[in-house]
Each structure stands twice: as C-alpha cells, then as structure tokens.
Design a protein around this motif. Sequence first.
Motif, PDB file in Angstrom:
ATOM      1  N   MET A  85     146.778 127.593  20.971  1.00  0.00           N
ATOM      2  CA  MET A  85     146.308 126.349  20.366  1.00  0.00           C
ATOM      3  C   MET A  85     147.087 126.086  19.082  1.00  0.00           C
ATOM      4  O   MET A  85     147.685 127.004  18.520  1.00  0.00           O
ATOM      5  N   GLU A  86     147.059 124.844  18.655  1.00  0.00           N
ATOM      6  CA  GLU A  86     147.739 124.508  17.407  1.00  0.00           C
ATOM      7  C   GLU A  86     147.015 125.177  16.248  1.00  0.00           C
ATOM      8  O   GLU A  86     145.820 125.018  16.070  1.00  0.00           O
ATOM      9  N   LEU A  87     147.770 125.937  15.461  1.00  0.00           N
ATOM     10  CA  LEU A  87     147.191 126.563  14.280  1.00  0.00           C
ATOM     11  C   LEU A  87     147.285 125.602  13.097  1.00  0.00           C
ATOM     12  O   LEU A  87     148.062 124.648  13.117  1.00  0.00           O
ATOM     13  N   ASP A  88     146.498 125.872  12.078  1.00  0.00           N
ATOM     14  CA  ASP A  88     146.479 125.034  10.882  1.00  0.00           C
ATOM     15  C   ASP A  88     147.877 124.956  10.281  1.00  0.00           C
ATOM     16  O   ASP A  88     148.446 125.951   9.852  1.00  0.00           O
ATOM     17  N   VAL A  89     148.429 123.767  10.305  1.00  0.00           N
ATOM     18  CA  VAL A  89     149.799 123.537   9.850  1.00  0.00           C
ATOM     19  C   VAL A  89     149.970 123.893   8.370  1.00  0.00           C
ATOM     20  O   VAL A  89     151.056 124.275   7.943  1.00  0.00           O
ATOM     21  N   LEU A  90     148.898 123.802   7.601  1.00  0.00           N
ATOM     22  CA  LEU A  90     148.995 124.056   6.163  1.00  0.00           C
ATOM     23  C   LEU A  90     149.433 125.482   5.852  1.00  0.00           C
ATOM     24  O   LEU A  90     150.023 125.737   4.807  1.00  0.00           O
ATOM     25  N   GLU A  91     149.157 126.408   6.755  1.00  0.00           N
ATOM     26  CA  GLU A  91     149.556 127.798   6.545  1.00  0.00           C
ATOM     27  C   GLU A  91     151.049 128.029   6.767  1.00  0.00           C
ATOM     28  O   GLU A  91     151.570 129.086   6.427  1.00  0.00           O
ATOM     29  N   PHE A  92     151.744 127.048   7.347  1.00  0.00           N
ATOM     30  CA  PHE A  92     153.154 127.226   7.698  1.00  0.00           C
ATOM     31  C   PHE A  92     154.062 126.205   7.017  1.00  0.00           C
ATOM     32  O   PHE A  92     155.241 126.116   7.337  1.00  0.00           O
TER      33      PHE A  92
END
Length: 129
Positions: A85-92
């Motif tokens: 699933m798409e992970l939280d983009v803010l972490e990357f």
Amino acid sequence: TSNDLPFFRMSICVSSQMFCNGTGLNKHLTDHGAQVVTGISNTTSHLITTHVEANNPTGKILAAMNTNVFCVSGAWVNDSNTSGMELDVLEFLLIDTNLRGSSSASEAKKATLTTTRAQFWLTREILER
C-alpha cells in the motif's frame, strides 16, 4: 482490484538521476497502478529522485516545487511496494513541504537542508533509545 495497487491513479515522474531509472522501474510503477510521465505538470503527483539532485536542484526539482509535486526518494517506492500500500509520503520527502511552491535553487537547497537535518535528529533519537 486496481484500487488495491499501491500507486493506483498516481502520476509519477522518475528523475533521470535515479540509478534504477529505465524501463524496469517504469514497468514496476505501471504494474502497480501508476501512470509514469516524463515531465512535471499540474497532474504529476510525485517525483522520484535522489538526495543529490534535491541538494543541487535541477529544473525538474524546481518545477516540482513550483507545482506542489511531492519529491520523494526511491525508498518510498520500495517500502510502499513491500507493504502492499502507499506509505505516508511525508516520511520519504526530500524537499520540505513548507517550502513547496518555491521557485529558486537557494530556497530548494534550504528546504532540503531543513529536511535532512530533521531526518538526522530523528534517526539519532531512534538510535539512542
């Protein structure tokens, strides 16, 4: 179903700076629901790039910042795929979201340094636990 794919309905641009750029990565993204595009536009959702390019902003980085495209590392693709699933983009993020919409290389570099410092302190805090 298509909705279960981690990159479903995303319009993703892959920087030419990525060591894994090419048909393999593009195929992987499309197989997992993304539309791969070659440039930044108002419909692009993510730019996958490197720390080096983020620290030395190219025209593509500046265009991404100017159109509020998320500039993320390749780890976002790998980790999202692994989790299914798409992970939280803010972490990357490689560019601080508070400075997205900027159009100068100096602002982009400042944004990247801010994000890098925050990642450093977070990593240090985790390692000291």
